[in-house]
Enzyme design. Sequence first.
Site, PDB file in Angstrom:
ATOM      1  N   SER A 148       0.296 -12.097   9.770  1.00  0.00           N
ATOM      2  CA  SER A 148       0.605 -11.057  10.754  1.00  0.00           C
ATOM      3  C   SER A 148      -0.471 -11.064  11.817  1.00  0.00           C
ATOM      4  O   SER A 148      -1.635 -11.409  11.548  1.00  0.00           O
ATOM      5  CB  SER A 148       0.656  -9.676  10.082  1.00  0.00           C
ATOM      6  OG  SER A 148       0.648  -8.641  11.051  1.00  0.00           O
ATOM      7  N   TYR A 161      -3.734  -3.258   4.866  1.00  0.00           N
ATOM      8  CA  TYR A 161      -2.676  -4.232   5.167  1.00  0.00           C
ATOM      9  C   TYR A 161      -3.233  -5.374   6.006  1.00  0.00           C
ATOM     10  O   TYR A 161      -3.013  -6.559   5.704  1.00  0.00           O
ATOM     11  CB  TYR A 161      -1.521  -3.548   5.904  1.00  0.00           C
ATOM     12  CG  TYR A 161      -0.477  -4.519   6.413  1.00  0.00           C
ATOM     13  CD1 TYR A 161       0.430  -5.111   5.539  1.00  0.00           C
ATOM     14  CD2 TYR A 161      -0.403  -4.855   7.760  1.00  0.00           C
ATOM     15  CE1 TYR A 161       1.379  -6.020   5.992  1.00  0.00           C
ATOM     16  CE2 TYR A 161       0.543  -5.758   8.233  1.00  0.00           C
ATOM     17  CZ  TYR A 161       1.430  -6.340   7.345  1.00  0.00           C
ATOM     18  OH  TYR A 161       2.361  -7.240   7.800  1.00  0.00           O
TER      19      TYR A 161
END
Length: 253
Positions: A148, A161
């Site tokens: 990501s 995250y």
Amino acid sequence: MSYENLSGRTAVVTGAASGIGEAVALHLAAEGARVALLARRADRLRALAEKIRAEGGQALAVTADVTDDASVEAARDQVRAEFGAVDLVVNNAGVMLPNPVDEGRLDEWRRMLDTNVTGVLRIIRAFTGDLVAAAAEGRTADLVNVSSVGAHVTFPHYAVYGATKAAVTYLSQSLRGELGPRDVRVTNIEPGLTETELRTHVADAELSGQLDGLFEAIGGLSAAEVADVVAYAASRPRHVNLRQIVVLPTRQA
């Protein structure tokens, strides 16, 4: 768009029940690859496999949980029994559970670490032997990790995250040193805002509203658009490794 060098390959895609994983599986199957679909939701996998077969492709639904050692090992054995050795692995399964760190949500941290980091490693452990063997035979072999942009762009309350995705990005970089000399390509793909089920993982109303606002202001990528990037990278000549790809909506800085 059609790409060469995908037809006849055998792929494993994790997180294939929805989102980017589902889109990758559809794209690879349409290009002539045999695709093993790995995820926890058996009903979604069966429906996807039936769709691929109805469109003339080859697919195998394999119910698996990347957070469970035995489940991953059983999935590997099932894939080998049905499809033989694999030469393309797409590590896509992941969860996104943002919250302030000072809330101390150990359960969420463990879930993200076990899925996003250790789950990736379990799949690598299960299938790297196949990739190395394929490359040794002169065939194209790919490990594609879906990370990501959050791996290196910080967002408030997404610290854990982002840390899990930073681990995937670093792992990919390090693995190229181990696998590249053996002709196994390692590609790390970092999507920005993308329309997937990860949005539904955000339970906090304020954080969910902030995320919705970003999508409204910027516009997200579709899962199919990210899948196209995965297929493009895996379809290059075997001596060409697109090692790191950041794919963002144009308006996302």
